[in-house]
Write a protein that holds these residues in place. Structure first.
Motif, mmCIF file in Angstrom:
data_model
loop_
_atom_site.group_PDB
_atom_site.id
_atom_site.type_symbol
_atom_site.label_atom_id
_atom_site.label_comp_id
_atom_site.label_asym_id
_atom_site.label_seq_id
_atom_site.Cartn_x
_atom_site.Cartn_y
_atom_site.Cartn_z
ATOM 1 N N SER B 300 -6.904 -4.292 5.083
ATOM 2 C CA SER B 300 -7.578 -3.057 4.700
ATOM 3 C C SER B 300 -6.585 -1.910 4.726
ATOM 4 O O SER B 300 -5.720 -1.844 5.601
ATOM 5 N N ALA B 301 -6.719 -1.002 3.770
ATOM 6 C CA ALA B 301 -5.822 0.155 3.711
ATOM 7 C C ALA B 301 -5.920 1.014 4.971
ATOM 8 O O ALA B 301 -5.018 1.796 5.265
ATOM 9 N N ASP B 302 -7.019 0.836 5.713
ATOM 10 C CA ASP B 302 -7.197 1.613 6.949
ATOM 11 C C ASP B 302 -6.073 1.399 7.942
ATOM 12 O O ASP B 302 -5.834 2.241 8.802
ATOM 13 N N TYR B 303 -5.399 0.252 7.871
ATOM 14 C CA TYR B 303 -4.411 -0.093 8.881
ATOM 15 C C TYR B 303 -2.974 0.061 8.384
ATOM 16 O O TYR B 303 -2.051 -0.459 8.986
#
Lengths: 289, 307
Positions: B300-303
């Motif tokens: 995920s781009a969140d990380y």
């Protein structure tokens, strides 16, 4: 001359498009008489990945939409579903329902959409709060959607289980990636067509068909899926989802379908954000408010 | 015509540059794109891609803070991945060169600067030369210039040639990348012709696009430019680098580009000395694929850091 029947190709639904599965595989679920229902896409994990990408892309716009407008769109789905009632009844009967049961299932699904369309601009008021605190702060908690939610739809119904698991989640501004019932997948694809023609932005609902056994692990480990609603009914799999989902602290919920008309089902897929806003005392004897 | 490249015996007449078989190019590219790349090769290729990236920010709204952040990213692409390479260079506007240079001290990451009134190139030559000198004096290791597309399309090939040669002179030790802006050249014949003009005039690299015009680095255009480099190398023995830029944002597309380089120019070109990607969001996609290969879970781009 006898006319050849035009048979429908059942495809999956990703990002507002109807692609075939990337893997090129299919399976043919049988009805009670042992007849093949149709050739159904056997989705692969790459399809799941593509669906999550589509859902993530759609999330920002859907979450920011005015709640009232989300309600309007949900109502529009109900309108479209009502208009296609005959088609759903026919498909349900093909999958083994009686006519009466099929009609009831479609009506229930439509009514449920209307029910949640009403909640779309009301759940926030119900579940958010102003909190009393012992300092000069205006402290309030409001709900925000979780993000991309994976849904494993219930196995035993073709339409109602699907609708009742999807709708509360998207009512709250989440986008979803759904795995339809493995045994009874026909209505899922047709429901995707309903969604496609009812102002639901592409990517808000993505529907895959295929086997839970192949995709469950991917639902659990995908770092970009924020929560999973499990309707598969297998307690072991539910626990497995919870275990595998720890890497990104995934929220995992079980869906038993017992009570479908319930605003708490919307609240389940919301995170609570609490804000401390510095201000004078409100309502106290020294307050000017 | 002046010519910096002392090794060249003669300059051809650019009006008679070979024409391009468009259908043939498309078929060749399509075949490359359907090729399957096995996991192990993919892993190696993706690390190579990271090491070939010119991490780029070319916005009117660039601030020193934004450039510093990007330079940090250039050195620390993803610390959660041990053994992760750094990018090849960062690419900024001349005004940001000294900041980037300072941030990247001792890291081995180069600083490239666009110049010559990027992206339009619509300025008098003395201004373009000053622009270039300013960037070089600020510490730029590489200069990305744009050609005068208007003059080129009007048929003033000598003007374009002389301009590139003059900028090359202004570059001093800095390596010169010449941006053809293929999206504005319209035909593949023009791409081939502009490539030859740039190479004969002293380019160290030829580069597809500024990233401001669509279409940018299509596989077709890159293929034509790679073939031009190959022919030039055969004729003169001089190696020229290639930099597709703009629109390459997925690792799959980047790997297809590498495959194309390998098959047209060979392994010698598969280093960041001779091949670069101009990109801003490619790095994160590659990193996510690498982490996927390592952990087995889709990422995920969140990380990952913000582009």
């Amino acid at each position: 001359m006898e006319r050849l029947e035009v048979l429908k190709t059942y495809k999956i639904y990703i990002g507002g498009q109807f692609p075939r599965t990337e893997s090129g595989r299919y399976y043919d679920p049988k009805n009670a008489q042992g007849q093949a229902l149709a050739n159904i896409c056997l989705s692969s994990r790459k399809d799941l990945r593509n669906a999550v990408v589509a859902a993530r892309k759609a999330f920002g716009g859907w979450a920011e939409r005015a709640h009232f407008n989300r309600g309007q769109i949900l109502y529009r789905i109900a309108e479209m579903l009502e208009g296609r009632k005959a088609q759903f009844v026919e498909e349900l009967m093909k999958q083994g329902s009686t006519k009466a049961a099929a009609e009831k299932e479609v009506d229930q699904s439509t009514d449920l959409l209307v029910y949640y369309s009403g909640w779309a601009d009301k759940y926030q008021q119900l579940f958010s709060s102003v909190n009393p605190v012992a300092s000069s702060h205006f402290n309030f908690s409001a709900l925000e959607p979780m993000g991309v939610v994976g849904i494993v739809a219930p196995q035993d119904t073709s339409l109602f289980g699907l609708v009742s698991s999807i709708i509360p989640v998207i009512t709250g501004g989440n986008t979803v990636v759904v795995l339809a019932s493995e045994k009874l997948p026909l209505c899922a694809v047709t429901f995707a067509e309903v969604l496609n023609s009812s102002d639901v932005p592409g990517g808000v609902v993505n529907i895959l068909t295929g086997k839970e056994s192949e995709l469950l692990e991917q639902f659990a480990t995908h770092m970009d899926i924020n929560a999973v609603l499990y309707g598969g009914g297998d307690a072991k799999n539910y626990i497995r989802l919870k275990e595998l989902g720890t890497d990104n602290v995934k929220r995992v919920f079980n869906f038993d379908g017992a009570e479908t008309e319930n605003p708490y089902l919307i609240a389940d897929f919301q995170e609570v954000k609490t804000t401390w806003h510095p201000i004078e005392n409100i309502g106290g004897s020294t307050s000017t408010y | 015509m002046s010519n910096q490249n002392k090794k060249l015996k003669s300059i051809p007449d650019f009006r008679f540059t070979p024409t391009i078989d468009k259908v043939g190019v498309e078929e060749r590219v399509a075949r490359i794109q359907t090729r399957s790349i096995k996991d192990e090769a993919k892993l190696q290729g993706m690390k190579m891609v990271l090491n070939m990236i010119d991490l780029t920010t070319l916005e009117g709204k660039d601030t020193p803070g934004k450039v510093k952040q990007m330079c940090y990213k250039a050195r620390h692409l993803h610390d959660a991945y041990p053994g992760c390479p750094t990018v090849a260079a960062v690419c900024v506007y001349p005004s940001m060169v000294s900041i980037a240079k300072n941030e990247l001290k001792g890291s081995g990451v180069k600083v490239a600067s666009v110049s010559t009134a990027f992206p339009s190139g619509q300025a008098p030559r003395n201004i373009k030369i000053d622009d270039t000198k300013f960037a070089v004096d600020s510490g730029a290791d590489e200069i990305d210039m744009v050609i005068s597309r208007g003059e080129f399309l009007a048929g003033n090939y000598n003007f374009v040639f002389d301009e590139i040669a003059a900028i090359k002179e202004a570059c001093g030790k800095a390596r010169l990348k010449v941006i053809l802006e293929t999206g504005e050249l319209v035909t593949l014949d023009n791409v081939r012709r502009a490539s030859e003009i740039a190479m004969y005039a002293g380019a160290d690299f030829i580069k597809t696009s500024t990233g401001k015009i669509q279409p940018a680095a299509t596989m077709q255009v890159t293929y034509v430019m790679l073939m031009a480099i190959k022919d030039f190398y055969r004729k003169t023995g001089i190696k020229i680098g290639m930099k597709p830029a703009g629109g390459i944002s997925t690792s799959k597309l980047a790997l297809h580009n590498l495959l194309m380089v390998k098959e047209t120019l060979g392994d010698e070109w598969l280093t960041n000395e001779w091949f670069r990607f101009g990109a801003s969001s490619l790095a994160n996609d590659v990193l996510m694929q690498l982490m996927k290969a390592k952990t087995g879970a889709y990422q995920s781009a969140d990380y990952f850091s913000i582009d």
